[in-house]
Design a protein around this motif. Structure first.
Motif, PDB file in Angstrom:
ATOM      1  N   ALA A   1       0.830  -1.211   0.000  1.00 24.00           N
ATOM      2  CA  ALA A   1       0.000   0.000   0.000  1.00 24.00           C
ATOM      3  C   ALA A   1       0.862   1.258   0.000  1.00 24.00           C
ATOM      4  CB  ALA A   1      -0.929   0.002   1.205  1.00 24.00           C
ATOM      5  N   LYS A   2       0.489   2.196  -0.840  1.00 24.75           N
ATOM      6  CA  LYS A   2       1.176   3.487  -0.892  1.00 24.75           C
ATOM      7  C   LYS A   2       0.409   4.464  -0.008  1.00 24.75           C
ATOM      8  CE  LYS A   2       3.393   2.821  -5.370  1.00 24.75           C
ATOM      9  NZ  LYS A   2       3.631   3.335  -6.742  1.00 24.75           N
ATOM     10  N   VAL A   3       1.004   4.746   1.164  1.00 25.76           N
ATOM     11  CA  VAL A   3       0.324   5.534   2.191  1.00 25.76           C
ATOM     12  C   VAL A   3       1.193   6.722   2.589  1.00 25.76           C
ATOM     13  CG1 VAL A   3      -0.785   5.503   4.455  1.00 25.76           C
ATOM     14  CG2 VAL A   3      -0.696   3.397   3.079  1.00 25.76           C
ATOM     15  N   PHE A   4       0.579   7.894   2.628  1.00 27.93           N
ATOM     16  CA  PHE A   4       1.232   9.108   3.107  1.00 27.93           C
ATOM     17  C   PHE A   4       0.541   9.535   4.397  1.00 27.93           C
ATOM     18  CE2 PHE A   4       1.253   9.010  -1.465  1.00 27.93           C
ATOM     19  CZ  PHE A   4       2.503   9.463  -1.867  1.00 27.93           C
ATOM     20  N   THR A   5       1.317   9.846   5.424  1.00 26.80           N
ATOM     21  CA  THR A   5       0.751  10.516   6.584  1.00 26.80           C
ATOM     22  C   THR A   5       1.423  11.871   6.712  1.00 26.80           C
ATOM     23  OG1 THR A   5       0.199  10.336   8.929  1.00 26.80           O
ATOM     24  CG2 THR A   5       2.343   9.453   8.264  1.00 26.80           C
ATOM     25  N   MET A   6       0.633  12.905   6.861  1.00 25.32           N
ATOM     26  CA  MET A   6       1.154  14.271   6.820  1.00 25.32           C
ATOM     27  C   MET A   6       0.451  15.127   7.854  1.00 25.32           C
ATOM     28  SD  MET A   6      -0.801  15.792   3.434  1.00 25.32           S
ATOM     29  CE  MET A   6      -0.229  14.504   2.335  1.00 25.32           C
ATOM     30  N   GLY A   7       1.094  16.218   8.227  1.00 29.81           N
ATOM     31  CA  GLY A   7       0.412  17.142   9.116  1.00 29.81           C
ATOM     32  C   GLY A   7       1.335  17.937  10.002  1.00 29.81           C
ATOM     33  N   ASP A   8       0.716  18.802  10.798  1.00 26.59           N
ATOM     34  CA  ASP A   8       1.416  19.520  11.856  1.00 26.59           C
ATOM     35  C   ASP A   8       1.419  18.577  13.053  1.00 26.59           C
ATOM     36  OD1 ASP A   8       2.300  21.085  13.919  1.00 26.59           O
ATOM     37  OD2 ASP A   8       0.769  22.647  13.706  1.00 26.59           O
ATOM     38  N   LEU A   9       2.542  17.902  13.263  1.00 24.50           N
ATOM     39  CA  LEU A   9       2.620  16.861  14.282  1.00 24.50           C
ATOM     40  C   LEU A   9       3.018  17.417  15.641  1.00 24.50           C
ATOM     41  CD1 LEU A   9       4.261  14.031  12.150  1.00 24.50           C
ATOM     42  CD2 LEU A   9       1.860  14.754  12.274  1.00 24.50           C
ATOM     43  N   ASN A  10       3.371  18.694  15.698  1.00 23.10           N
ATOM     44  CA  ASN A  10       3.808  19.335  16.945  1.00 23.10           C
ATOM     45  C   ASN A  10       4.967  18.602  17.600  1.00 23.10           C
ATOM     46  OD1 ASN A  10       2.413  21.865  17.655  1.00 23.10           O
ATOM     47  ND2 ASN A  10       0.558  20.646  17.440  1.00 23.10           N
ATOM     48  N   ASP A  11       5.614  17.771  16.862  1.00 27.74           N
ATOM     49  CA  ASP A  11       6.872  17.117  17.219  1.00 27.74           C
ATOM     50  C   ASP A  11       7.764  17.136  15.997  1.00 27.74           C
ATOM     51  OD1 ASP A  11       6.880  16.446  19.908  1.00 27.74           O
ATOM     52  OD2 ASP A  11       5.954  14.483  19.618  1.00 27.74           O
ATOM     53  N   GLY A  12       9.072  17.076  16.226  1.00 34.38           N
ATOM     54  CA  GLY A  12      10.016  17.011  15.133  1.00 34.38           C
ATOM     55  C   GLY A  12      10.368  15.576  14.777  1.00 34.38           C
ATOM     56  N   PRO A  13      11.177  15.399  13.739  1.00 35.00           N
ATOM     57  CA  PRO A  13      11.512  14.054  13.257  1.00 35.00           C
ATOM     58  C   PRO A  13      12.221  13.178  14.271  1.00 35.00           C
ATOM     59  CG  PRO A  13      12.109  15.735  11.641  1.00 35.00           C
ATOM     60  CD  PRO A  13      11.757  16.453  12.896  1.00 35.00           C
ATOM     61  N   PHE A  14      12.824  13.782  15.310  1.00 36.03           N
ATOM     62  CA  PHE A  14      13.609  12.994  16.258  1.00 36.03           C
ATOM     63  C   PHE A  14      12.879  12.740  17.576  1.00 36.03           C
ATOM     64  CE2 PHE A  14      16.592  15.163  13.443  1.00 36.03           C
ATOM     65  CZ  PHE A  14      17.318  14.088  12.967  1.00 36.03           C
ATOM     66  N   ASN A  15      11.640  13.226  17.685  1.00 32.31           N
ATOM     67  CA  ASN A  15      10.890  12.981  18.910  1.00 32.31           C
ATOM     68  C   ASN A  15      10.368  11.544  18.966  1.00 32.31           C
ATOM     69  OD1 ASN A  15      10.121  16.294  18.591  1.00 32.31           O
ATOM     70  ND2 ASN A  15      10.668  15.539  20.617  1.00 32.31           N
ATOM     71  N   LYS A  16      10.030  11.115  20.175  1.00 31.17           N
ATOM     72  CA  LYS A  16       9.619   9.737  20.403  1.00 31.17           C
ATOM     73  C   LYS A  16       8.418   9.330  19.552  1.00 31.17           C
ATOM     74  CE  LYS A  16       8.161   6.557  24.091  1.00 31.17           C
ATOM     75  NZ  LYS A  16       7.906   6.399  25.545  1.00 31.17           N
ATOM     76  N   SER A  17       7.465  10.239  19.411  1.00 28.94           N
ATOM     77  CA  SER A  17       6.261   9.917  18.641  1.00 28.94           C
ATOM     78  C   SER A  17       6.592   9.487  17.219  1.00 28.94           C
ATOM     79  CB  SER A  17       5.319  11.124  18.611  1.00 28.94           C
ATOM     80  OG  SER A  17       5.958  12.251  18.036  1.00 28.94           O
ATOM     81  N   ILE A  18       7.611  10.116  16.632  1.00 30.90           N
ATOM     82  CA  ILE A  18       7.980   9.835  15.243  1.00 30.90           C
ATOM     83  C   ILE A  18       8.966   8.669  15.156  1.00 30.90           C
ATOM     84  CG2 ILE A  18       8.843  10.827  13.088  1.00 30.90           C
ATOM     85  CD1 ILE A  18       6.367  12.224  14.186  1.00 30.90           C
ATOM     86  N   LYS A  19      10.024   8.740  15.966  1.00 31.64           N
ATOM     87  CA  LYS A  19      11.108   7.752  15.850  1.00 31.64           C
ATOM     88  C   LYS A  19      10.735   6.391  16.433  1.00 31.64           C
ATOM     89  CE  LYS A  19      14.636   8.254  14.372  1.00 31.64           C
ATOM     90  NZ  LYS A  19      15.088   8.032  12.967  1.00 31.64           N
ATOM     91  N   GLU A  20      10.001   6.398  17.542  1.00 26.87           N
ATOM     92  CA  GLU A  20       9.719   5.127  18.208  1.00 26.87           C
ATOM     93  C   GLU A  20       8.310   4.606  17.921  1.00 26.87           C
ATOM     94  OE1 GLU A  20      10.789   4.901  22.339  1.00 26.87           O
ATOM     95  OE2 GLU A  20      12.422   6.358  22.099  1.00 26.87           O
ATOM     96  N   ILE A  21       7.299   5.462  18.065  1.00 32.89           N
ATOM     97  CA  ILE A  21       5.931   4.977  17.882  1.00 32.89           C
ATOM     98  C   ILE A  21       5.636   4.711  16.403  1.00 32.89           C
ATOM     99  CG2 ILE A  21       3.504   5.384  18.369  1.00 32.89           C
ATOM    100  CD1 ILE A  21       5.301   5.200  20.861  1.00 32.89           C
ATOM    101  N   LEU A  22       5.884   5.704  15.552  1.00 34.09           N
ATOM    102  CA  LEU A  22       5.723   5.477  14.120  1.00 34.09           C
ATOM    103  C   LEU A  22       6.863   4.630  13.554  1.00 34.09           C
ATOM    104  CD1 LEU A  22       4.459   8.799  12.445  1.00 34.09           C
ATOM    105  CD2 LEU A  22       3.212   6.658  12.792  1.00 34.09           C
TER     106      LEU A  22
END
Length: 364
Positions: free
Chosen positions: A237-258
């Motif tokens: 599947a070709k999936v894009f997730t985008m948005g104002d995540l209020n976190d940067g690329p190195f925060n836990k939400s991005i690096k660990e959860i996603l």
């Protein structure tokens, strides 16, 4: 072929991986833009919009500004069209998007709208604009983010607040729920290929980055659940997730959860790639705070969109960027160099710069 066009095509092919010169490439832009408090001119008693209502003149100016950005977003020597899919946040309702796409700079692009009202206390929502000529939605759905005061880190001592997010992360006195923006999934067809897009506006850092981090981690978990469900049906599947995540690329939400990776080589099947990571390392961001840049406005996508072995027979990722033209930048004063945002003197563009990616496909 004119010599100028030949040179442009030559360098584009080099950048795409030393293609043979007789191959032709189609290019599309996918983008995200936080429209910063894009409210209308009327008071809605159901939401806390009193501080954001525009006068008719300021509303028209705000639309002029946003249309100027969107119509030029991603344009280059190899791309002459505005985004075919644009995720947006901080919109009050569907009406403001309807007024926006009627602007003379946008009306001929034939944008359609996907929008859901969210339970956010300020009444700000997310949505999509898509060019009907190129992309045809087949389904769309909103996913509420169910979070509560109990999920905040009450031991965190970080007291930093963002006063522009006056009602973000506000707790319902009875239910203890924090009402925030839904995540919207839109699936459709681009040139015969199915693609899915998720637009987000994750909980803010109001109350402090550390204290509020679990709220964004919960948002990332919901996001991952949506992506996993799509990949269960179709591992490619070709999936894009985008948005104002209020976190940067190195925060836990991005690096660990996603689990998003910043290096193509690290992305495994069913994994996610985040081009914002490399850009931020180079000092490129979408918003500034205390004279430091961060990259909240990210476009992250599944491994199926990465070009493996220079195969561009289907739509693939080419490169990413931030659209930050001089007219969108504060030129004087304390915030010189920042995004030119709304002020008491009138509407600007946004306090965020939009981000974008190019998709490319070889055609006969």
């Amino acid at each position: 072929m004119k010599i100028r066009n030949f040179i442009l095509l030559f360098f584009m092919l080099l950048a795409l991986g030393s293609f043979a010169q007789n191959k032709k490439m189609a290019v599309h832009t996918v983008a995200f833009y936080n429209l910063e408090n894009f409210f209308d001119t009327e008071n809605d008693p159901k939401i806390n919009d009193e501080d954001f209502i525009y006068t008719p003149a300021n509303y028209a100016k705000k639309i002029d500004n946003l249309a100027r950005v969107i119509s030029g977003l991603g344009l280059s020597d190899v791309q002459k069209n505005a985004p075919i899919v644009l995720g947006v946040s901080e919109i009050e309702n569907r009406r403001v998007l309807e007024d926006l796409i009627k602007h003379p700079l946008l009306i001929n692009l034939g944008y359609g709208i996907v929008h859901f009202d969210s339970p956010d206390r300020r009444g700000i929502d997310c949505g999509f604009l898509y060019q009907k000529k190129y992309f045809s939605p087949t389904s769309y759905q909103n996913y509420p983010l169910i979070i509560s005061e109990d999920q905040t880190d009450k031991k965190a001592k970080d007291k930093e607040k963002n006063e522009s997010d006056a009602d973000d992360n506000a707790v319902d006195a009875q239910t203890k729920r924090i009402y925030t923006r839904d995540q919207i999934l839109m699936t459709g067809i681009l040139d015969g290929e199915e693609m899915s897009f998720i637009v987000n506006h994750w909980p803010s850092r109001r109350g402090g980055e550390k204290k509020s981090s679990p709220l964004r981690e919960a948002a990332a978990a919901l996001n991952k659940k949506i992506i996993d469900s799509l990949q269960t049906i179709n591992p490619k599947a070709k999936v894009f997730t985008m948005g104002d995540l209020n976190d940067g690329p190195f925060n836990k939400s991005i690096k660990e959860i996603l689990g998003a990776k910043g290096e193509v080589e690290e992305v495994k099947p069913l994994g996610l790639y985040n081009p914002a990571e490399k850009m931020l390392k180079k000092g490129i961001g979408t918003l500034a705070h205390r004279d430091a840049w961060d990259f909240f406005d990210q476009i992250i996508f599944t491994e199926a969109l990465l070009p493996r072995n220079n195969d561009y027979s289907t739509w693939k990722y080419w490169k990413a960027g931030v659209y930050n033209k001089p007219f969108m930048i504060q030129q004087t004063g304390q915030y010189k160099g920042y995004a030119l945002r709304n002020t008491s003197e009138g509407p600007g563009f946004s306090d965020h710069f939009p981000s974008y990616i190019y998709l490319v496909k070889e055609f006969k």
